[in-house]
Design a protein around this motif. Structure first.
Motif, PDB file in Angstrom:
ATOM      1  N   GLN A   1       1.957  -8.849  11.498  1.00 36.57           N
ATOM      2  CA  GLN A   1       1.243 -10.113  11.628  1.00 36.57           C
ATOM      3  C   GLN A   1       1.139 -10.807  10.268  1.00 36.57           C
ATOM      4  O   GLN A   1       1.098 -10.158   9.223  1.00 36.57           O
ATOM      5  CB  GLN A   1      -0.152  -9.878  12.206  1.00 36.57           C
ATOM      6  N   GLU A   2       1.082 -12.128  10.309  1.00 35.84           N
ATOM      7  CA  GLU A   2       1.011 -12.888   9.060  1.00 35.84           C
ATOM      8  C   GLU A   2      -0.274 -12.613   8.305  1.00 35.84           C
ATOM      9  O   GLU A   2      -0.280 -12.541   7.076  1.00 35.84           O
ATOM     10  CB  GLU A   2       1.129 -14.392   9.354  1.00 35.84           C
ATOM     11  N   GLN A   3      -1.363 -12.479   9.028  1.00 36.47           N
ATOM     12  CA  GLN A   3      -2.659 -12.247   8.389  1.00 36.47           C
ATOM     13  C   GLN A   3      -3.276 -10.973   8.946  1.00 36.47           C
ATOM     14  O   GLN A   3      -3.424 -10.816  10.157  1.00 36.47           O
ATOM     15  CB  GLN A   3      -3.599 -13.418   8.639  1.00 36.47           C
ATOM     16  N   LEU A   4      -3.641 -10.086   8.035  1.00 40.48           N
ATOM     17  CA  LEU A   4      -4.256  -8.826   8.450  1.00 40.48           C
ATOM     18  C   LEU A   4      -5.773  -8.979   8.371  1.00 40.48           C
ATOM     19  O   LEU A   4      -6.410  -8.535   7.408  1.00 40.48           O
ATOM     20  CB  LEU A   4      -3.773  -7.682   7.564  1.00 40.48           C
ATOM     21  N   ASP A   5      -6.331  -9.598   9.392  1.00 45.89           N
ATOM     22  CA  ASP A   5      -7.782  -9.708   9.450  1.00 45.89           C
ATOM     23  C   ASP A   5      -8.355  -8.414  10.036  1.00 45.89           C
ATOM     24  O   ASP A   5      -7.622  -7.453  10.293  1.00 45.89           O
ATOM     25  CB  ASP A   5      -8.210 -10.917  10.266  1.00 45.89           C
TER      26      ASP A   5
ATOM     27  N   ALA B   1      -8.055  -9.374  -0.607  1.00 47.73           N
ATOM     28  CA  ALA B   1      -9.032  -9.492   0.475  1.00 47.73           C
ATOM     29  C   ALA B   1      -8.687  -8.553   1.623  1.00 47.73           C
ATOM     30  O   ALA B   1      -9.566  -7.891   2.189  1.00 47.73           O
ATOM     31  CB  ALA B   1      -9.090 -10.931   0.972  1.00 47.73           C
ATOM     32  N   GLU B   2      -7.417  -8.480   1.980  1.00 46.67           N
ATOM     33  CA  GLU B   2      -6.992  -7.581   3.049  1.00 46.67           C
ATOM     34  C   GLU B   2      -7.220  -6.130   2.651  1.00 46.67           C
ATOM     35  O   GLU B   2      -7.682  -5.321   3.466  1.00 46.67           O
ATOM     36  CB  GLU B   2      -5.525  -7.821   3.383  1.00 46.67           C
ATOM     37  N   ALA B   3      -6.897  -5.812   1.404  1.00 50.73           N
ATOM     38  CA  ALA B   3      -7.097  -4.444   0.929  1.00 50.73           C
ATOM     39  C   ALA B   3      -8.569  -4.060   0.947  1.00 50.73           C
ATOM     40  O   ALA B   3      -8.932  -2.933   1.313  1.00 50.73           O
ATOM     41  CB  ALA B   3      -6.522  -4.286  -0.476  1.00 50.73           C
ATOM     42  N   ALA B   4      -9.434  -5.007   0.571  1.00 45.08           N
ATOM     43  CA  ALA B   4     -10.874  -4.724   0.547  1.00 45.08           C
ATOM     44  C   ALA B   4     -11.407  -4.505   1.960  1.00 45.08           C
ATOM     45  O   ALA B   4     -12.244  -3.612   2.183  1.00 45.08           O
ATOM     46  CB  ALA B   4     -11.619  -5.892  -0.117  1.00 45.08           C
ATOM     47  N   THR B   5     -10.924  -5.290   2.912  1.00 44.50           N
ATOM     48  CA  THR B   5     -11.366  -5.106   4.300  1.00 44.50           C
ATOM     49  C   THR B   5     -10.903  -3.759   4.834  1.00 44.50           C
ATOM     50  O   THR B   5     -11.671  -3.033   5.475  1.00 44.50           O
ATOM     51  CB  THR B   5     -10.817  -6.234   5.192  1.00 44.50           C
ATOM     52  N   ALA B   6      -9.648  -3.418   4.569  1.00 42.27           N
ATOM     53  CA  ALA B   6      -9.122  -2.131   5.027  1.00 42.27           C
ATOM     54  C   ALA B   6      -9.888  -0.974   4.390  1.00 42.27           C
ATOM     55  O   ALA B   6     -10.194   0.021   5.057  1.00 42.27           O
ATOM     56  CB  ALA B   6      -7.632  -2.022   4.703  1.00 42.27           C
TER      57      ALA B   6
ATOM     58  N   GLY C   1      -9.659   6.284   9.989  1.00 42.94           N
ATOM     59  CA  GLY C   1      -9.929   6.229   8.560  1.00 42.94           C
ATOM     60  C   GLY C   1      -8.735   6.635   7.730  1.00 42.94           C
ATOM     61  O   GLY C   1      -8.446   6.022   6.684  1.00 42.94           O
ATOM     62  N   TRP C   2      -8.022   7.651   8.176  1.00 44.26           N
ATOM     63  CA  TRP C   2      -6.815   8.115   7.473  1.00 44.26           C
ATOM     64  C   TRP C   2      -5.774   7.009   7.404  1.00 44.26           C
ATOM     65  O   TRP C   2      -5.181   6.758   6.344  1.00 44.26           O
ATOM     66  CB  TRP C   2      -6.287   9.344   8.202  1.00 44.26           C
ATOM     67  N   ALA C   3      -5.537   6.340   8.528  1.00 47.21           N
ATOM     68  CA  ALA C   3      -4.541   5.262   8.562  1.00 47.21           C
ATOM     69  C   ALA C   3      -4.977   4.078   7.702  1.00 47.21           C
ATOM     70  O   ALA C   3      -4.174   3.505   6.948  1.00 47.21           O
ATOM     71  CB  ALA C   3      -4.300   4.812   9.998  1.00 47.21           C
ATOM     72  N   LEU C   4      -6.241   3.707   7.793  1.00 54.60           N
ATOM     73  CA  LEU C   4      -6.729   2.552   7.048  1.00 54.60           C
ATOM     74  C   LEU C   4      -6.775   2.831   5.548  1.00 54.60           C
ATOM     75  O   LEU C   4      -6.510   1.930   4.738  1.00 54.60           O
ATOM     76  CB  LEU C   4      -8.114   2.149   7.554  1.00 54.60           C
ATOM     77  N   ALA C   5      -7.101   4.051   5.165  1.00 55.78           N
ATOM     78  CA  ALA C   5      -7.088   4.396   3.739  1.00 55.78           C
ATOM     79  C   ALA C   5      -5.679   4.278   3.186  1.00 55.78           C
ATOM     80  O   ALA C   5      -5.462   3.784   2.071  1.00 55.78           O
ATOM     81  CB  ALA C   5      -7.631   5.814   3.544  1.00 55.78           C
ATOM     82  N   ASP C   6      -4.717   4.722   3.970  1.00 58.76           N
ATOM     83  CA  ASP C   6      -3.318   4.651   3.550  1.00 58.76           C
ATOM     84  C   ASP C   6      -2.910   3.206   3.302  1.00 58.76           C
ATOM     85  O   ASP C   6      -2.341   2.877   2.254  1.00 58.76           O
ATOM     86  CB  ASP C   6      -2.448   5.287   4.633  1.00 58.76           C
ATOM     87  N   VAL C   7      -3.214   2.325   4.230  1.00 57.43           N
ATOM     88  CA  VAL C   7      -2.771   0.932   4.075  1.00 57.43           C
ATOM     89  C   VAL C   7      -3.602   0.194   3.029  1.00 57.43           C
ATOM     90  O   VAL C   7      -3.095  -0.699   2.344  1.00 57.43           O
ATOM     91  CB  VAL C   7      -2.797   0.199   5.432  1.00 57.43           C
ATOM     92  N   ALA C   8      -4.866   0.560   2.877  1.00 56.64           N
ATOM     93  CA  ALA C   8      -5.713  -0.106   1.881  1.00 56.64           C
ATOM     94  C   ALA C   8      -5.157   0.051   0.476  1.00 56.64           C
ATOM     95  O   ALA C   8      -5.289  -0.850  -0.365  1.00 56.64           O
ATOM     96  CB  ALA C   8      -7.134   0.457   1.943  1.00 56.64           C
ATOM     97  N   LEU C   9      -4.528   1.180   0.216  1.00 55.42           N
ATOM     98  CA  LEU C   9      -3.986   1.452  -1.111  1.00 55.42           C
ATOM     99  C   LEU C   9      -2.600   0.857  -1.313  1.00 55.42           C
ATOM    100  O   LEU C   9      -2.048   0.934  -2.412  1.00 55.42           O
ATOM    101  CB  LEU C   9      -3.945   2.962  -1.350  1.00 55.42           C
ATOM    102  N   ARG C  10      -2.047   0.246  -0.270  1.00 48.55           N
ATOM    103  CA  ARG C  10      -0.701  -0.334  -0.344  1.00 48.55           C
ATOM    104  C   ARG C  10      -0.694  -1.853  -0.237  1.00 48.55           C
ATOM    105  O   ARG C  10       0.286  -2.489  -0.647  1.00 48.55           O
ATOM    106  CB  ARG C  10       0.180   0.245   0.768  1.00 48.55           C
ATOM    107  N   LEU C  11      -1.742  -2.443   0.311  1.00 51.87           N
ATOM    108  CA  LEU C  11      -1.761  -3.885   0.518  1.00 51.87           C
ATOM    109  C   LEU C  11      -1.852  -4.632  -0.814  1.00 51.87           C
ATOM    110  O   LEU C  11      -2.628  -4.256  -1.692  1.00 51.87           O
ATOM    111  CB  LEU C  11      -2.942  -4.270   1.413  1.00 51.87           C
ATOM    112  N   SER C  12      -1.090  -5.698  -0.932  1.00 55.35           N
ATOM    113  CA  SER C  12      -1.086  -6.482  -2.171  1.00 55.35           C
ATOM    114  C   SER C  12      -2.146  -7.581  -2.160  1.00 55.35           C
ATOM    115  O   SER C  12      -2.576  -8.025  -3.224  1.00 55.35           O
ATOM    116  CB  SER C  12       0.296  -7.102  -2.398  1.00 55.35           C
ATOM    117  N   ASP C  13      -2.554  -8.011  -0.980  1.00 49.29           N
ATOM    118  CA  ASP C  13      -3.582  -9.043  -0.881  1.00 49.29           C
ATOM    119  C   ASP C  13      -4.962  -8.411  -1.113  1.00 49.29           C
ATOM    120  O   ASP C  13      -5.368  -7.517  -0.356  1.00 49.29           O
ATOM    121  CB  ASP C  13      -3.536  -9.689   0.503  1.00 49.29           C
TER     122      ASP C  13
END
Length: 214
Positions: free
Chosen positions: A99-103, A153-158, A139-151
């Protein structure tokens, strides 16, 4: 969780069959992640992920093709009475990243990747129904993506969503059969805390969980 930690965590599974099943699911998840990381066009990524989804569903009616990951899923997961269509739900979670925006709604959908993977692994291990496998997987999946997102705001939400899920998953005592998954949740919390793989703190935390379920 690096390859060394993964090997250790797999030994926490209650049986060799449960460990092999978890390994097959993680190998599939790795391949799906690699599929997206090596795809620059969202449409192409969708096509490639759809291939995996369809191939997993096809395992319910035909032998696997000569593809090691699919062969592993068929041998170690479907042989235990789990349908390929259920495994394919892991793909659905990965598709949310296109998706274009990871809300927050999109990230909740992505968390389904971990929720389904951990749920299936808990079933393979005959873990106690009271083990918070679903929240741990989210939590495992979201932690993984939180450390990879470049945006940012998206990283903080994850990260916030991951911390909430992992806090719930790690405050309870896990059954012996579920402790491989519990250890993965604890290691994901350490990932968010910046404790690098291989650090003694990570090894000690996983070992304590294996012994106590805490």
């Amino acid at each position: 969780m690096d390859s060394g930690e993964r090997r250790i965590v797999l030994t926490y599974a209650p049986t060799r069959r449960a460990g092999d099943g978890l390994a097959a699911l993680l190998d599939l998840d790795d391949r799906l992640g690699e599929t997206l990381r090596t795809t620059t066009e969202p449409m192409l990524g969708q096509i490639r992920l759809q291939w995996w989804h369809d191939a997993l569903c096809a395992l319910d009616s035909a032998p696997p093709p000569a593809e090691p990951v699919l062969e592993g899923v068929a041998r170690h997961v479907l042989s235990e009475g789990i349908a390929g269509a259920m495994v394919a739900e892991i793909v659905d979670g990965w598709q949310m990243l296109l998706q274009e925006q990871l809300d927050e709604a999109a990230l909740h959908g992505f968390a389904g990747r971990g929720r389904q993977l951990f749920g299936l692994a808990a079933r393979l291990a005959n873990a106690d129904p009271g083990d918070p496998a679903g929240r741990a997987g989210e939590g495992w999946a979201l932690a993984d993506v939180a450390l990879r997102l470049s945006d940012p705001a998206e990283a903080a939400t994850a990260r916030r969503m991951a911390e909430d899920a992992l806090a719930e998953a790690t405050k309870l005592r896990w059954s012996r059969n579920g402790r491989a998954l519990g250890a993965m949740a604890h290691l994901a919390r350490l990932d968010l805390a910046g404790v690098a793989p291989g650090a003694p703190k990570r090894t000690g935390r996983a070992l304590w969980h294996r012994m106590t379920g805490r």
